[in-house]
Design a protein around this motif. Sequence first.
Motif, mmCIF file in Angstrom:
data_model
loop_
_atom_site.group_PDB
_atom_site.id
_atom_site.type_symbol
_atom_site.label_atom_id
_atom_site.label_comp_id
_atom_site.label_asym_id
_atom_site.label_seq_id
_atom_site.Cartn_x
_atom_site.Cartn_y
_atom_site.Cartn_z
ATOM 1 N N ARG A 144 0.861 -1.191 0.000
ATOM 2 C CA ARG A 144 0.000 0.000 0.000
ATOM 3 C C ARG A 144 0.898 1.242 0.000
ATOM 4 N N ALA A 145 0.667 2.129 -0.977
ATOM 5 C CA ALA A 145 1.562 3.274 -1.128
ATOM 6 C C ALA A 145 0.802 4.590 -1.163
ATOM 7 N N VAL A 146 1.462 5.634 -0.653
ATOM 8 C CA VAL A 146 1.012 7.019 -0.778
ATOM 9 C C VAL A 146 2.041 7.749 -1.637
ATOM 10 N N VAL A 147 1.559 8.464 -2.647
ATOM 11 C CA VAL A 147 2.432 9.232 -3.524
ATOM 12 C C VAL A 147 2.258 10.704 -3.182
ATOM 13 N N VAL A 148 3.340 11.362 -2.819
ATOM 14 C CA VAL A 148 3.289 12.779 -2.448
ATOM 15 C C VAL A 148 3.661 13.598 -3.680
ATOM 16 N N GLY A 149 2.667 14.301 -4.242
ATOM 17 C CA GLY A 149 2.869 15.101 -5.438
ATOM 18 C C GLY A 149 1.787 14.836 -6.467
ATOM 19 N N ASP A 150 1.624 15.780 -7.389
ATOM 20 C CA ASP A 150 0.637 15.628 -8.455
ATOM 21 C C ASP A 150 1.194 16.138 -9.783
ATOM 22 N N GLU A 151 2.527 16.248 -9.876
ATOM 23 C CA GLU A 151 3.152 16.660 -11.126
ATOM 24 C C GLU A 151 3.318 15.435 -12.021
ATOM 25 N N PRO A 152 3.723 15.640 -13.274
ATOM 26 C CA PRO A 152 3.904 14.484 -14.173
ATOM 27 C C PRO A 152 4.784 13.391 -13.590
ATOM 28 N N VAL A 153 5.832 13.772 -12.852
ATOM 29 C CA VAL A 153 6.714 12.757 -12.289
ATOM 30 C C VAL A 153 5.976 11.911 -11.251
ATOM 31 N N MET A 192 -2.884 9.981 -3.816
ATOM 32 C CA MET A 192 -1.873 10.978 -4.145
ATOM 33 C C MET A 192 -2.177 12.202 -3.291
ATOM 34 N N VAL A 193 -1.120 12.856 -2.798
ATOM 35 C CA VAL A 193 -1.279 13.972 -1.865
ATOM 36 C C VAL A 193 -0.554 15.191 -2.424
ATOM 37 N N THR A 194 -1.204 16.353 -2.408
ATOM 38 C CA THR A 194 -0.559 17.585 -2.847
ATOM 39 C C THR A 194 -0.943 18.727 -1.929
ATOM 40 N N ASP A 195 -0.005 19.656 -1.738
ATOM 41 C CA ASP A 195 -0.310 20.824 -0.919
ATOM 42 C C ASP A 195 -1.032 21.902 -1.710
ATOM 43 N N GLN A 196 -1.222 21.678 -3.019
ATOM 44 C CA GLN A 196 -1.936 22.636 -3.850
ATOM 45 C C GLN A 196 -3.451 22.523 -3.630
ATOM 46 N N PRO A 197 -4.191 23.634 -3.799
ATOM 47 C CA PRO A 197 -5.649 23.572 -3.655
ATOM 48 C C PRO A 197 -6.276 22.794 -4.792
ATOM 49 N N ALA A 198 -7.519 22.404 -4.603
ATOM 50 C CA ALA A 198 -8.240 21.675 -5.639
ATOM 51 C C ALA A 198 -8.456 22.558 -6.856
ATOM 52 N N ALA A 199 -8.303 22.000 -8.031
ATOM 53 C CA ALA A 199 -8.539 22.747 -9.266
ATOM 54 C C ALA A 199 -10.027 22.956 -9.459
ATOM 55 N N THR A 247 5.497 28.454 -11.879
ATOM 56 C CA THR A 247 4.819 29.141 -10.781
ATOM 57 C C THR A 247 4.771 28.253 -9.549
ATOM 58 N N ALA A 248 4.730 28.871 -8.372
ATOM 59 C CA ALA A 248 4.662 28.124 -7.119
ATOM 60 C C ALA A 248 3.225 27.777 -6.742
ATOM 61 N N ARG A 249 2.258 28.482 -7.304
ATOM 62 C CA ARG A 249 0.852 28.169 -7.021
ATOM 63 C C ARG A 249 0.011 28.436 -8.255
ATOM 64 N N ARG A 250 -1.184 27.895 -8.240
ATOM 65 C CA ARG A 250 -2.071 28.019 -9.392
ATOM 66 C C ARG A 250 -2.525 29.461 -9.572
ATOM 67 N N LEU A 251 -2.481 29.935 -10.822
ATOM 68 C CA LEU A 251 -2.926 31.286 -11.157
ATOM 69 C C LEU A 251 -3.917 31.194 -12.309
ATOM 70 N N ALA A 252 -5.080 31.768 -12.133
ATOM 71 C CA ALA A 252 -6.105 31.712 -13.165
ATOM 72 C C ALA A 252 -5.868 32.816 -14.200
ATOM 73 N N LEU A 253 -5.506 32.423 -15.418
ATOM 74 C CA LEU A 253 -5.292 33.359 -16.522
ATOM 75 C C LEU A 253 -4.452 34.559 -16.075
ATOM 76 N N PRO A 254 -3.236 34.325 -15.630
ATOM 77 C CA PRO A 254 -2.429 35.411 -15.050
ATOM 78 C C PRO A 254 -1.994 36.435 -16.084
ATOM 79 N N LEU A 255 -1.767 37.659 -15.591
ATOM 80 C CA LEU A 255 -1.185 38.734 -16.393
ATOM 81 C C LEU A 255 0.294 38.815 -16.043
ATOM 82 N N LEU A 256 1.151 38.596 -17.027
ATOM 83 C CA LEU A 256 2.599 38.702 -16.822
ATOM 84 C C LEU A 256 3.046 40.103 -17.202
ATOM 85 N N VAL A 257 3.819 40.731 -16.321
ATOM 86 C CA VAL A 257 4.312 42.081 -16.556
ATOM 87 C C VAL A 257 5.836 42.072 -16.440
ATOM 88 N N VAL A 258 6.500 42.626 -17.460
ATOM 89 C CA VAL A 258 7.956 42.729 -17.476
ATOM 90 C C VAL A 258 8.334 44.179 -17.245
#
Length: 411
Positions: free
Chosen positions: A162-171, A189-196, A356-367
């Motif tokens: 029985r296994a627990v996988v920590v993470g939700d990225e492709p790896v 699978m466990v992630t510290d990110q909020p639910a999508a 990004t470190a957290r989910r951003l909904a349709l972010p505006l990138l400014v340089v």
Amino acid sequence: MTGSGRTERTVDVLIVGAGPAGLAAGAELAAAGAGRVEILERDQEAGGIPRHCRHGGFGGRLTRGGTSGPAYARQSVAAAVRAGADLRTGVCVTGWAGPLTVETTGPTGLEQITAKAVVLATGARERPRSARLIPGSRPPGVYTTGELQQAVHRYGQRIGTRAVVVGDEPVAHAAVAALRAAGVRIVAMVTDQPAAPVRVRRSVPLLTGATVTGIEGRTRLTGVTLRRTDGRTTTLHCDTVVLTGDFVPDHELARRTGIVLDSGTRGPAHDAAYRTSRPGVFAAGNLLHAVEPAGVAADEGRAVAVSVLHRLAGTDEPAGEGRPLVADAPLRWIAPNVTGPDAATRPAGDRFVLRTARRLALPLLVVSQGGRELHRQRLLLPAVPGRPLHLAAGWLDRVDPEGPAVHISAS
């Protein structure tokens, strides 16, 4: 032979690391007639991380539908050797004896190798449990993805039930595949990110907004303790836990020679030509930005070969002449992260890669630079941790080459 018993040799191009980036660079340079191209690999077998990845999808653009990781590694090795690169395994680069001279130890003893150009392609590594500061006991049954894949696919070891996988990225999904191949049931699978906002059908339960706060068990792992964002704690009973992601560039060799490291990627700071702050030393692959797929690393290996050829021909631009690019929180990093000597030096595809470190909904990138806005760009898709987002490079000609660092923010 030197007085210390260390053999001295010279090559035209020295590549450190025989993963996808190093092998692709070696194949490209040797085929282009770059002279003596030597690739050093500290492991006994070349090929990098794909050697341990039995899932398909590798080299999809070159092999219809892709192939398995081990097959992709073998093909990459064969391509480099066939092109004329000299591949040496079991050779560890231990330090530097000069700006373009490395010290090595291997089956033939100690060496000093001097090159006209050095390419660092040492890749990345996953941080183990100790580096992630997870408290608790230290029972068997705790793996990183790489350790798991080697145990299952290379050594055929028994994992657990029985296994627990920590993470939700492709790896993390690669870890799930390896566990299933070993006949292990995945508890969650466990992630510290909020639910999508959009629910995705999954074959494995996903616990969001949860952080691992403890490991339980003595002679064998018995469970992991989680803390949810609302303060609740719970224990998942398991005999195996896989800590996925959290890759860091394997930058020790770059750091030893004083190459400037980027604070975001933690790999060598570099421009679009893969030049580091040390003239004649280039870098490519996941050493620069852990971690991207093997195909991306191989593309960078082929791209860095072009810059190395300019170096050998004496047509290379000076290194370290650009402005630093800084990704502001919640962005984690940007690559390349130094502007080139002139605006004509642009990244592959005329775009930068960010994470990004957290989910951003349709972010505006400014340089911006010194309070002056250079560019703004609205992304058409959400930015998600563990997946790349892209910034167009059309603003580079507006950068003041004598000005302060350029900042990229997201809101």
